[in-house]
Design a protein around this motif. Sequence first.
Motif, PDB file in Angstrom:
ATOM      1  N   PRO A 248      -8.193 -12.540 -14.133  1.00 34.71           N
ATOM      2  CA  PRO A 248      -8.307 -11.110 -14.398  1.00 34.71           C
ATOM      3  C   PRO A 248      -8.806 -10.841 -15.825  1.00 34.71           C
ATOM      4  O   PRO A 248      -8.448 -11.554 -16.763  1.00 34.71           O
ATOM      5  CB  PRO A 248      -6.886 -10.583 -14.235  1.00 34.71           C
ATOM      6  N   PHE A 249      -9.601  -9.785 -15.963  1.00 34.74           N
ATOM      7  CA  PHE A 249     -10.114  -9.365 -17.272  1.00 34.74           C
ATOM      8  C   PHE A 249      -9.014  -8.747 -18.109  1.00 34.74           C
ATOM      9  O   PHE A 249      -8.965  -8.921 -19.316  1.00 34.74           O
ATOM     10  CB  PHE A 249     -11.265  -8.369 -17.083  1.00 34.74           C
ATOM     11  N   THR A 250      -8.118  -8.005 -17.447  1.00 34.99           N
ATOM     12  CA  THR A 250      -7.005  -7.370 -18.139  1.00 34.99           C
ATOM     13  C   THR A 250      -5.869  -7.150 -17.151  1.00 34.99           C
ATOM     14  O   THR A 250      -6.000  -7.447 -15.967  1.00 34.99           O
ATOM     15  CB  THR A 250      -7.431  -6.042 -18.814  1.00 34.99           C
ATOM     16  N   SER A 251      -4.764  -6.609 -17.639  1.00 30.10           N
ATOM     17  CA  SER A 251      -3.589  -6.400 -16.808  1.00 30.10           C
ATOM     18  C   SER A 251      -3.000  -5.019 -17.082  1.00 30.10           C
ATOM     19  O   SER A 251      -2.937  -4.589 -18.241  1.00 30.10           O
ATOM     20  CB  SER A 251      -2.545  -7.475 -17.126  1.00 30.10           C
ATOM     21  N   PHE A 252      -2.567  -4.349 -16.014  1.00 25.55           N
ATOM     22  CA  PHE A 252      -1.910  -3.049 -16.126  1.00 25.55           C
ATOM     23  C   PHE A 252      -0.483  -3.182 -15.617  1.00 25.55           C
ATOM     24  O   PHE A 252      -0.243  -3.784 -14.562  1.00 25.55           O
ATOM     25  CB  PHE A 252      -2.633  -1.987 -15.302  1.00 25.55           C
ATOM     26  N   ALA A 253       0.459  -2.601 -16.344  1.00 25.44           N
ATOM     27  CA  ALA A 253       1.866  -2.637 -15.948  1.00 25.44           C
ATOM     28  C   ALA A 253       2.136  -1.578 -14.884  1.00 25.44           C
ATOM     29  O   ALA A 253       1.609  -0.464 -14.953  1.00 25.44           O
ATOM     30  CB  ALA A 253       2.766  -2.398 -17.157  1.00 25.44           C
ATOM     31  N   VAL A 254       2.927  -1.938 -13.900  1.00 29.46           N
ATOM     32  CA  VAL A 254       3.374  -1.011 -12.857  1.00 29.46           C
ATOM     33  C   VAL A 254       4.874  -1.193 -12.663  1.00 29.46           C
ATOM     34  O   VAL A 254       5.427  -2.241 -12.987  1.00 29.46           O
ATOM     35  CB  VAL A 254       2.625  -1.234 -11.516  1.00 29.46           C
ATOM     36  N   ASP A 255       5.521  -0.165 -12.129  1.00 30.57           N
ATOM     37  CA  ASP A 255       6.961  -0.243 -11.896  1.00 30.57           C
ATOM     38  C   ASP A 255       7.302  -1.082 -10.674  1.00 30.57           C
ATOM     39  O   ASP A 255       8.351  -1.727 -10.640  1.00 30.57           O
ATOM     40  CB  ASP A 255       7.553   1.158 -11.731  1.00 30.57           C
ATOM     41  N   ASP A 256       6.422  -1.062  -9.666  1.00 31.11           N
ATOM     42  CA  ASP A 256       6.693  -1.758  -8.411  1.00 31.11           C
ATOM     43  C   ASP A 256       5.368  -2.301  -7.859  1.00 31.11           C
ATOM     44  O   ASP A 256       4.581  -1.543  -7.286  1.00 31.11           O
ATOM     45  CB  ASP A 256       7.350  -0.793  -7.422  1.00 31.11           C
ATOM     46  N   VAL A 257       5.115  -3.582  -8.054  1.00 31.27           N
ATOM     47  CA  VAL A 257       3.855  -4.190  -7.609  1.00 31.27           C
ATOM     48  C   VAL A 257       3.655  -4.025  -6.107  1.00 31.27           C
ATOM     49  O   VAL A 257       2.556  -3.706  -5.658  1.00 31.27           O
ATOM     50  CB  VAL A 257       3.778  -5.685  -7.999  1.00 31.27           C
ATOM     51  N   HIS A 258       4.691  -4.229  -5.338  1.00 33.68           N
ATOM     52  CA  HIS A 258       4.551  -4.136  -3.884  1.00 33.68           C
ATOM     53  C   HIS A 258       4.155  -2.726  -3.449  1.00 33.68           C
ATOM     54  O   HIS A 258       3.273  -2.564  -2.595  1.00 33.68           O
ATOM     55  CB  HIS A 258       5.834  -4.608  -3.183  1.00 33.68           C
ATOM     56  N   ALA A 259       4.774  -1.712  -4.033  1.00 34.93           N
ATOM     57  CA  ALA A 259       4.437  -0.331  -3.696  1.00 34.93           C
ATOM     58  C   ALA A 259       3.007   0.002  -4.133  1.00 34.93           C
ATOM     59  O   ALA A 259       2.257   0.645  -3.385  1.00 34.93           O
ATOM     60  CB  ALA A 259       5.425   0.635  -4.339  1.00 34.93           C
ATOM     61  N   GLU A 260       2.612  -0.432  -5.325  1.00 35.14           N
ATOM     62  CA  GLU A 260       1.242  -0.184  -5.798  1.00 35.14           C
ATOM     63  C   GLU A 260       0.227  -0.921  -4.937  1.00 35.14           C
ATOM     64  O   GLU A 260      -0.836  -0.395  -4.628  1.00 35.14           O
ATOM     65  CB  GLU A 260       1.074  -0.606  -7.257  1.00 35.14           C
ATOM     66  N   TYR A 261       0.549  -2.130  -4.569  1.00 35.04           N
ATOM     67  CA  TYR A 261      -0.327  -2.914  -3.690  1.00 35.04           C
ATOM     68  C   TYR A 261      -0.554  -2.163  -2.383  1.00 35.04           C
ATOM     69  O   TYR A 261      -1.693  -2.010  -1.934  1.00 35.04           O
ATOM     70  CB  TYR A 261       0.307  -4.288  -3.449  1.00 35.04           C
ATOM     71  N   GLU A 262       0.507  -1.667  -1.768  1.00 30.81           N
ATOM     72  CA  GLU A 262       0.389  -0.929  -0.508  1.00 30.81           C
ATOM     73  C   GLU A 262      -0.401   0.362  -0.705  1.00 30.81           C
ATOM     74  O   GLU A 262      -1.273   0.692   0.105  1.00 30.81           O
ATOM     75  CB  GLU A 262       1.779  -0.628   0.070  1.00 30.81           C
ATOM     76  N   ARG A 263      -0.104   1.105  -1.779  1.00 31.32           N
ATOM     77  CA  ARG A 263      -0.801   2.368  -2.048  1.00 31.32           C
ATOM     78  C   ARG A 263      -2.287   2.125  -2.259  1.00 31.32           C
ATOM     79  O   ARG A 263      -3.131   2.822  -1.680  1.00 31.32           O
ATOM     80  CB  ARG A 263      -0.207   3.044  -3.286  1.00 31.32           C
ATOM     81  N   LEU A 264      -2.615   1.133  -3.063  1.00 32.42           N
ATOM     82  CA  LEU A 264      -4.019   0.861  -3.376  1.00 32.42           C
ATOM     83  C   LEU A 264      -4.776   0.298  -2.176  1.00 32.42           C
ATOM     84  O   LEU A 264      -5.931   0.648  -1.946  1.00 32.42           O
ATOM     85  CB  LEU A 264      -4.122  -0.058  -4.589  1.00 32.42           C
ATOM     86  N   GLN A 265      -4.126  -0.566  -1.416  1.00 33.35           N
ATOM     87  CA  GLN A 265      -4.773  -1.076  -0.198  1.00 33.35           C
ATOM     88  C   GLN A 265      -5.092   0.078   0.759  1.00 33.35           C
ATOM     89  O   GLN A 265      -6.168   0.120   1.340  1.00 33.35           O
ATOM     90  CB  GLN A 265      -3.882  -2.099   0.507  1.00 33.35           C
ATOM     91  N   ALA A 266      -4.159   1.004   0.907  1.00 33.26           N
ATOM     92  CA  ALA A 266      -4.377   2.163   1.776  1.00 33.26           C
ATOM     93  C   ALA A 266      -5.530   3.026   1.268  1.00 33.26           C
ATOM     94  O   ALA A 266      -6.202   3.696   2.054  1.00 33.26           O
ATOM     95  CB  ALA A 266      -3.098   2.997   1.880  1.00 33.26           C
ATOM     96  N   ALA A 267      -5.783   2.974  -0.044  1.00 25.37           N
ATOM     97  CA  ALA A 267      -6.887   3.736  -0.643  1.00 25.37           C
ATOM     98  C   ALA A 267      -8.205   2.964  -0.588  1.00 25.37           C
ATOM     99  O   ALA A 267      -9.214   3.440  -1.096  1.00 25.37           O
ATOM    100  CB  ALA A 267      -6.540   4.091  -2.086  1.00 25.37           C
ATOM    101  N   GLY A 268      -8.186   1.766   0.005  1.00 24.45           N
ATOM    102  CA  GLY A 268      -9.403   0.996   0.161  1.00 24.45           C
ATOM    103  C   GLY A 268      -9.700   0.005  -0.943  1.00 24.45           C
ATOM    104  O   GLY A 268     -10.789  -0.564  -0.995  1.00 24.45           O
ATOM    105  N   VAL A 269      -8.737  -0.234  -1.830  1.00 20.93           N
ATOM    106  CA  VAL A 269      -8.938  -1.196  -2.917  1.00 20.93           C
ATOM    107  C   VAL A 269      -8.829  -2.612  -2.364  1.00 20.93           C
ATOM    108  O   VAL A 269      -7.902  -2.932  -1.610  1.00 20.93           O
ATOM    109  CB  VAL A 269      -7.913  -0.963  -4.049  1.00 20.93           C
ATOM    110  N   LEU A 270      -9.779  -3.458  -2.757  1.00 20.82           N
ATOM    111  CA  LEU A 270      -9.799  -4.860  -2.324  1.00 20.82           C
ATOM    112  C   LEU A 270      -8.987  -5.699  -3.298  1.00 20.82           C
ATOM    113  O   LEU A 270      -9.224  -5.661  -4.510  1.00 20.82           O
ATOM    114  CB  LEU A 270     -11.243  -5.376  -2.276  1.00 20.82           C
ATOM    115  N   PHE A 271      -8.051  -6.466  -2.765  1.00 23.94           N
ATOM    116  CA  PHE A 271      -7.249  -7.378  -3.568  1.00 23.94           C
ATOM    117  C   PHE A 271      -7.713  -8.804  -3.338  1.00 23.94           C
ATOM    118  O   PHE A 271      -7.974  -9.207  -2.206  1.00 23.94           O
ATOM    119  CB  PHE A 271      -5.760  -7.254  -3.216  1.00 23.94           C
ATOM    120  N   THR A 272      -7.793  -9.580  -4.410  1.00 23.45           N
ATOM    121  CA  THR A 272      -8.106 -11.002  -4.305  1.00 23.45           C
ATOM    122  C   THR A 272      -6.835 -11.840  -4.329  1.00 23.45           C
ATOM    123  O   THR A 272      -6.877 -13.013  -4.009  1.00 23.45           O
ATOM    124  CB  THR A 272      -9.046 -11.453  -5.445  1.00 23.45           C
ATOM    125  N   GLN A 273      -5.719 -11.228  -4.733  1.00 25.76           N
ATOM    126  CA  GLN A 273      -4.420 -11.892  -4.716  1.00 25.76           C
ATOM    127  C   GLN A 273      -3.357 -10.863  -4.357  1.00 25.76           C
ATOM    128  O   GLN A 273      -3.213  -9.858  -5.049  1.00 25.76           O
ATOM    129  CB  GLN A 273      -4.085 -12.494  -6.084  1.00 25.76           C
TER     130      GLN A 273
END
Length: 129
Positions: A76-101
């Motif tokens: 990764p080029f940089t890192s952003f802090a989140v309160d709940d990785v699993h919740a953000e992962y689900e939210r972003l995936q639902a928004a069409g964001v592609l995850f590599t991990q």
Amino acid sequence: MRINLTSVWVDDQARALGFYTEKLGFVKKTDVPAGEYRWLTVVSPENPTGVELLLEPDGHPAAKPLKSALVADGIPFTSFAVDDVHAEYERLQAAGVLFTQPPVDHGPVTTAVLDDTCGNLIQIAQYKA
């Protein structure tokens, strides 16, 4: 001393602004013409006077090879802090964001890695207390 500004090199400022605001949820702070580009920053809506992220054009000759090498190695080029990785992962995936991990527990931190559509991998991280 404190961090005021950091940057991420992007291959298209307009696309980057859309991704970082519409998908990730940052808000535009500064948008000033700067020659053929723009001085374009976003901030967290949780801290609008905090650290700004400059969506910097990757026109410098060193930028594209570095970005390509990092992506090829899955870094990764940089890192952003989140309160709940699993919740953000689900939210972003639902928004069409592609995850590599997907979320991975590394002991004191859980991380996931996404593609920002502008030539970078970005990590989101939840630090455990």
